[in-house]
Design a protein around this motif. Sequence first.
Motif, PDB file in Angstrom:
ATOM      1  N   GLU A 275     -25.816  10.813  21.710  1.00  0.00           N
ATOM      2  CA  GLU A 275     -26.290   9.712  20.881  1.00  0.00           C
ATOM      3  C   GLU A 275     -26.726   8.573  21.788  1.00  0.00           C
ATOM      4  OE1 GLU A 275     -24.367   7.774  16.893  1.00  0.00           O
ATOM      5  OE2 GLU A 275     -23.024   8.710  18.300  1.00  0.00           O
TER       6      GLU A 275
ATOM      7  N   GLY B 115     -27.289   4.477  22.619  1.00  0.00           N
ATOM      8  CA  GLY B 115     -26.563   3.252  22.249  1.00  0.00           C
ATOM      9  C   GLY B 115     -25.641   2.744  23.344  1.00  0.00           C
TER      10      GLY B 115
ATOM     11  N   LEU C 177     -22.544   0.084  23.183  1.00  0.00           N
ATOM     12  CA  LEU C 177     -22.585  -0.489  21.835  1.00  0.00           C
ATOM     13  C   LEU C 177     -21.784   0.378  20.865  1.00  0.00           C
ATOM     14  CD1 LEU C 177     -26.322  -1.590  21.417  1.00  0.00           C
ATOM     15  CD2 LEU C 177     -24.364  -2.943  22.153  1.00  0.00           C
ATOM     16  N   LEU C 178     -21.774   1.689  21.128  1.00  0.00           N
ATOM     17  CA  LEU C 178     -21.078   2.608  20.223  1.00  0.00           C
ATOM     18  C   LEU C 178     -19.565   2.491  20.357  1.00  0.00           C
ATOM     19  CD1 LEU C 178     -23.403   5.725  20.679  1.00  0.00           C
ATOM     20  CD2 LEU C 178     -23.509   3.948  18.918  1.00  0.00           C
ATOM     21  N   ARG C 179     -19.101   1.738  21.376  1.00  0.00           N
ATOM     22  CA  ARG C 179     -17.643   1.562  21.555  1.00  0.00           C
ATOM     23  C   ARG C 179     -17.180   0.184  21.084  1.00  0.00           C
ATOM     24  NH1 ARG C 179     -17.303   2.312  27.422  1.00  0.00           N
ATOM     25  NH2 ARG C 179     -15.340   1.244  27.118  1.00  0.00           N
TER      26      ARG C 179
ATOM     27  N   PHE D 280     -16.064  -1.900  18.168  1.00  0.00           N
ATOM     28  CA  PHE D 280     -15.606  -1.689  16.793  1.00  0.00           C
ATOM     29  C   PHE D 280     -15.211  -2.994  16.118  1.00  0.00           C
ATOM     30  CE2 PHE D 280     -14.810   2.183  19.194  1.00  0.00           C
ATOM     31  CZ  PHE D 280     -15.447   3.122  18.410  1.00  0.00           C
TER      32      PHE D 280
ATOM     33  N   ASP E 199     -20.260  -4.602  13.896  1.00  0.00           N
ATOM     34  CA  ASP E 199     -19.835  -3.753  15.023  1.00  0.00           C
ATOM     35  C   ASP E 199     -21.052  -3.450  15.902  1.00  0.00           C
ATOM     36  OD1 ASP E 199     -21.280  -1.805  13.662  1.00  0.00           O
ATOM     37  OD2 ASP E 199     -19.506  -0.938  12.743  1.00  0.00           O
ATOM     38  N   GLY E 200     -20.807  -2.741  17.012  1.00  0.00           N
ATOM     39  CA  GLY E 200     -21.906  -2.460  17.934  1.00  0.00           C
ATOM     40  C   GLY E 200     -22.896  -1.446  17.383  1.00  0.00           C
ATOM     41  N   ARG E 201     -22.415  -0.574  16.489  1.00  0.00           N
ATOM     42  CA  ARG E 201     -23.301   0.473  15.973  1.00  0.00           C
ATOM     43  C   ARG E 201     -24.489  -0.113  15.232  1.00  0.00           C
ATOM     44  NH1 ARG E 201     -23.653   5.832  15.337  1.00  0.00           N
ATOM     45  NH2 ARG E 201     -21.702   6.171  16.431  1.00  0.00           N
ATOM     46  N   LEU E 202     -24.241  -1.169  14.459  1.00  0.00           N
ATOM     47  CA  LEU E 202     -25.352  -1.758  13.712  1.00  0.00           C
ATOM     48  C   LEU E 202     -26.429  -2.269  14.676  1.00  0.00           C
ATOM     49  CD1 LEU E 202     -25.630  -3.566  10.510  1.00  0.00           C
ATOM     50  CD2 LEU E 202     -26.441  -4.859  12.485  1.00  0.00           C
TER      51      LEU E 202
ATOM     52  N   SER F 107     -26.897  -1.195  17.727  1.00  0.00           N
ATOM     53  CA  SER F 107     -27.505  -0.009  18.332  1.00  0.00           C
ATOM     54  C   SER F 107     -28.566   0.571  17.394  1.00  0.00           C
ATOM     55  CB  SER F 107     -26.412   1.024  18.610  1.00  0.00           C
ATOM     56  OG  SER F 107     -26.972   2.221  19.035  1.00  0.00           O
ATOM     57  N   ASP F 108     -28.252   0.650  16.097  1.00  0.00           N
ATOM     58  CA  ASP F 108     -29.229   1.172  15.114  1.00  0.00           C
ATOM     59  C   ASP F 108     -30.503   0.338  15.129  1.00  0.00           C
ATOM     60  OD1 ASP F 108     -27.470   3.113  14.412  1.00  0.00           O
ATOM     61  OD2 ASP F 108     -26.825   2.187  12.525  1.00  0.00           O
TER      62      ASP F 108
END
Length: 314
Positions: free
Chosen positions: A55, A57, A60-62, A64, A77-80, A82-83
Amino acid sequence: MFIRAHAKKRSAQPTLYTRAVRDLVIIGAGPAGLSAAIWARTLGLSPLLLERASEAGGQLLRIFRDVTDFPGVIAPDGRLLSDRFLAHARHMQVEFRLGANVAKLEAAARKLTLTTGETIDAGAIIVASGVRPRPLGVPGEAHARTTFHGAREAFVGRRAVVIGSGDAAVENATAIAAVTKSVTLIARGSALRARSSLRELLPSTVDILSSTRVESIERESDTLIVRVQGPRCPQRIVADAVLVKIGNLPNTEAFGELQRQKDGRIAVNAKGHTSAAGVFAAGEVADGVLPRIVTAAADGAIAAREAAAFLGRW
Ligand SMILES: Cc1cc2nc3c(=O)[nH]c(=O)nc-3n(C[C@H](O)[C@H](O)[C@H](O)COP(=O)(O)OP(=O)(O)OC[C@H]3O[C@@H](n4cnc5c(N)ncnc54)[C@H](O)[C@@H]3O)c2cc1C
């Protein structure tokens, strides 16, 4: 991409292997690499973005917890975040390859070899391979965690040990103290290294063991035993969860030919030039001054511009 015959002496069947030639190859799809790719597209290049994970990111994926320091986005969070980076890169038609792990860079030739054996020649290269958590290097380390927010349930109502003394260790110890029965913070030095604004938030209930070295982490049925050496501390701390936050190591194994800084990061000038012509580095793998998302993104943009200039496209 084309197939080249590798003429082996006296071989009836030439070995065939794939060899791709690209104007720009970017290694690592964290904020630095994604930003570099977006910028490279803006400048008319056709970058190939290689990411060893499944994946894109990066770190950023870590993340939370909320991210509040990247201008223009307050993310839960970092995922948003990254998206958003990924959507932007896709919009710019960036070509990605996930699961593409660069094993070797021949800097002078600007040639990359992936762990699969595939080779890629590039006009210019941007190394944006970031960092990974620094391991403790003690027996039983596998019992410890490197994230609290991503494994919250393991800490709630339990006895926790946090190892480290910098910003991340103190920030996490504070967050953990709010949900656990007890927190012991183990610091190798005589004082905490975290910035004063974070130290001030650390609750007085957190037990700080300074000048203390962790020797091992053992599992005894449902509990963990952290064995330590220090002047005024017990030799054995019983815990339910252990968090290690002792900094990061740059991901530079594949880039041995490039000059390093004292801390192991890739040496660059203010424009991201490395010791090899046409090879640039961006983000945390090179920049230890302010290792944040915003600086990684800025470094990526600068490196893309410099790569374009190197290729005569600026
Ligand atoms: C828990 C946590 C919380 C954080 N909170 C914040 C915050 O609130 N605000 C903030 O600004 N920053 C925060 N950060 C820091 C921020 O995430 C980093 O500074 C940023 O992600 C660095 O970006 P980068 O692109 O340089 O590297 P990375 O994000 O580390 O990305 C590097 C990428 O390169 C890939 N890679 C490595 N080697 C290879 C190889 N050989 N071949 C192919 N791919 C490779 C990796 O898999 C990775 O995807 C946080 C970090 C963590 C871990």
